[in-house]
Design a protein around this motif. Sequence first.
Motif, mmCIF file in Angstrom:
data_model
loop_
_atom_site.group_PDB
_atom_site.id
_atom_site.type_symbol
_atom_site.label_atom_id
_atom_site.label_comp_id
_atom_site.label_asym_id
_atom_site.label_seq_id
_atom_site.Cartn_x
_atom_site.Cartn_y
_atom_site.Cartn_z
ATOM 1 N N GLU A 57 71.857 33.580 35.758
ATOM 2 C CA GLU A 57 71.472 34.904 35.266
ATOM 3 C C GLU A 57 71.435 34.926 33.743
ATOM 4 O OE1 GLU A 57 72.694 38.499 38.258
ATOM 5 O OE2 GLU A 57 74.291 37.590 37.077
ATOM 6 N N ALA A 58 72.433 34.340 33.107
ATOM 7 C CA ALA A 58 72.490 34.318 31.649
ATOM 8 C C ALA A 58 71.329 33.523 31.064
ATOM 9 C CB ALA A 58 73.822 33.741 31.186
ATOM 10 N N GLU A 59 71.011 32.404 31.705
ATOM 11 C CA GLU A 59 69.906 31.576 31.222
ATOM 12 C C GLU A 59 68.571 32.288 31.389
ATOM 13 O OE1 GLU A 59 67.639 28.557 29.610
ATOM 14 O OE2 GLU A 59 69.775 29.037 29.444
ATOM 15 N N LEU A 60 68.374 32.949 32.514
ATOM 16 C CA LEU A 60 67.142 33.693 32.733
ATOM 17 C C LEU A 60 67.006 34.840 31.720
ATOM 18 C CD1 LEU A 60 66.932 33.891 36.635
ATOM 19 C CD2 LEU A 60 65.359 32.704 35.097
ATOM 20 N N ALA A 61 68.115 35.518 31.443
ATOM 21 C CA ALA A 61 68.074 36.605 30.465
ATOM 22 C C ALA A 61 67.675 36.079 29.090
ATOM 23 C CB ALA A 61 69.438 37.293 30.391
ATOM 24 N N ARG A 62 68.234 34.943 28.696
ATOM 25 C CA ARG A 62 67.887 34.342 27.412
ATOM 26 C C ARG A 62 66.417 33.936 27.382
ATOM 27 N NH1 ARG A 62 68.556 34.694 22.458
ATOM 28 N NH2 ARG A 62 70.784 34.953 22.880
ATOM 29 N N GLN A 63 65.947 33.361 28.474
ATOM 30 C CA GLN A 63 64.545 32.931 28.536
ATOM 31 C C GLN A 63 63.606 34.135 28.448
ATOM 32 O OE1 GLN A 63 63.055 29.753 29.342
ATOM 33 N NE2 GLN A 63 64.834 28.479 29.745
ATOM 34 N N VAL A 64 63.950 35.195 29.138
ATOM 35 C CA VAL A 64 63.118 36.407 29.104
ATOM 36 C C VAL A 64 63.087 36.985 27.695
ATOM 37 C CG1 VAL A 64 62.970 38.818 29.867
ATOM 38 C CG2 VAL A 64 63.376 36.994 31.538
ATOM 39 N N PHE A 65 64.258 37.071 27.061
ATOM 40 C CA PHE A 65 64.320 37.648 25.712
ATOM 41 C C PHE A 65 63.555 36.790 24.714
ATOM 42 C CE2 PHE A 65 66.456 38.158 21.576
ATOM 43 C CZ PHE A 65 66.176 39.504 21.361
ATOM 44 N N ASP A 66 63.692 35.472 24.798
ATOM 45 C CA ASP A 66 62.949 34.576 23.900
ATOM 46 C C ASP A 66 61.444 34.712 24.100
ATOM 47 O OD1 ASP A 66 65.317 33.681 22.884
ATOM 48 O OD2 ASP A 66 65.316 31.765 23.961
ATOM 49 N N THR A 67 61.033 34.889 25.344
ATOM 50 C CA THR A 67 59.611 35.073 25.631
ATOM 51 C C THR A 67 59.102 36.377 25.029
ATOM 52 O OG1 THR A 67 59.830 33.807 27.691
ATOM 53 C CG2 THR A 67 57.883 35.206 27.464
ATOM 54 N N ALA A 68 59.918 37.423 25.093
ATOM 55 C CA ALA A 68 59.544 38.705 24.490
ATOM 56 C C ALA A 68 59.445 38.578 22.972
ATOM 57 C CB ALA A 68 60.558 39.785 24.865
ATOM 58 N N MET A 69 60.342 37.839 22.354
ATOM 59 C CA MET A 69 60.287 37.613 20.906
ATOM 60 C C MET A 69 59.003 36.881 20.534
ATOM 61 S SD MET A 69 63.032 38.694 19.102
ATOM 62 C CE MET A 69 63.282 37.517 17.768
ATOM 63 N N LEU A 70 58.645 35.871 21.317
ATOM 64 C CA LEU A 70 57.421 35.115 21.059
ATOM 65 C C LEU A 70 56.197 36.002 21.250
ATOM 66 C CD1 LEU A 70 56.008 32.451 20.434
ATOM 67 C CD2 LEU A 70 56.187 31.865 22.861
ATOM 68 N N HIS A 71 56.213 36.799 22.301
ATOM 69 C CA HIS A 71 55.101 37.720 22.559
ATOM 70 C C HIS A 71 54.920 38.680 21.386
ATOM 71 C CE1 HIS A 71 52.974 41.200 24.218
ATOM 72 N NE2 HIS A 71 52.511 40.401 25.159
ATOM 73 N N ALA A 72 56.018 39.226 20.865
ATOM 74 C CA ALA A 72 55.950 40.157 19.738
ATOM 75 C C ALA A 72 55.399 39.468 18.487
ATOM 76 C CB ALA A 72 57.332 40.735 19.461
ATOM 77 N N SER A 73 55.799 38.216 18.263
ATOM 78 C CA SER A 73 55.297 37.466 17.107
ATOM 79 C C SER A 73 53.799 37.253 17.204
ATOM 80 C CB SER A 73 56.011 36.114 17.004
ATOM 81 O OG SER A 73 57.383 36.280 16.760
ATOM 82 N N LEU A 74 53.340 36.823 18.369
ATOM 83 C CA LEU A 74 51.915 36.566 18.567
ATOM 84 C C LEU A 74 51.100 37.840 18.434
ATOM 85 C CD1 LEU A 74 52.278 34.153 21.612
ATOM 86 C CD2 LEU A 74 51.409 33.517 19.356
ATOM 87 N N ASP A 75 51.615 38.907 19.023
ATOM 88 C CA ASP A 75 50.898 40.172 18.977
ATOM 89 C C ASP A 75 50.773 40.690 17.545
ATOM 90 O OD1 ASP A 75 49.675 42.375 20.558
ATOM 91 O OD2 ASP A 75 51.265 43.549 19.658
ATOM 92 N N GLY A 76 51.803 40.450 16.741
ATOM 93 C CA GLY A 76 51.773 40.906 15.362
ATOM 94 C C GLY A 76 50.797 40.136 14.490
#
Length: 258
Positions: A189-208
């Motif tokens: 669960e902790a690893e999945l949460a980290r992976q999801v959050f990192d993916t959201a950070m990457l998505h925000a960077s690309l979108d910007g």
Amino acid sequence: MNDIFKNLKRDALPILSLLVIGLIVGLSARANVELVREWQTLITGFLALGGAAVTVIGIRQQLKQSDDHFAEEKRRKAEATRAVAGMALADLIGYTRETAEWLSRVPETEAAPNEEDFATLEQSYPRWSEQAIARLANACEFADAADQQNIANLLLALQVRGSRLEGLWEEVQASMGRERQGVMRSRREAELARQVFDTAMLHASLDGLFKWARGGGNRLRSEVSSGSVHNALRVLGFRDERHKAWRLFRDKFPDHEY
């Protein structure tokens, strides 16, 4: 006005030389032959100096035209590269969405998925477009030093994201031969949460970066705001703020205003 004075200062010697030449020629027309002969060497020197000045002025004009042409050509190539970079960013944003969808299918326990679920995970495993990566790398050619560093940081973040996702996939594959008893839920669960959050950070960077790619900004921004990451988590399908990825969000952005 400053440009006029700069040009006068730059061309002072050629202009002065031409004036002296004109004066000498005028005087020589009225002077006797002996006077001309007496000043012949000096006159010849001034004539040579004037000819050199004219040559220098011509060379300067040619260099300026060449520089202007080069700058215009670089500007057009930069605009074309930004447009192509926009296509690459769109592809990579698609990669983050595929990653988020794939992560939502991974079991939250370390138990092996059933064969059907495993086949779905294998078939839907996200892979970024190599062409998109190449387009972003090519964009560095026409970017300034700051933008080059930001593009390099983005490519590094993609590599780290891909490496961590590959590690999770290898762990899931290894679980196929593992007994279902004694499963540890919290670590997955902790690893999945980290992976999801990192993916959201990457998505925000690309979108910007779309503003830069579309010519709407002179600077490629690598930083992300709390609002953009908040929006990314929701866009990627994690709207339930009870998901542990939201805990990481609150830790990262404690001052975010809802």
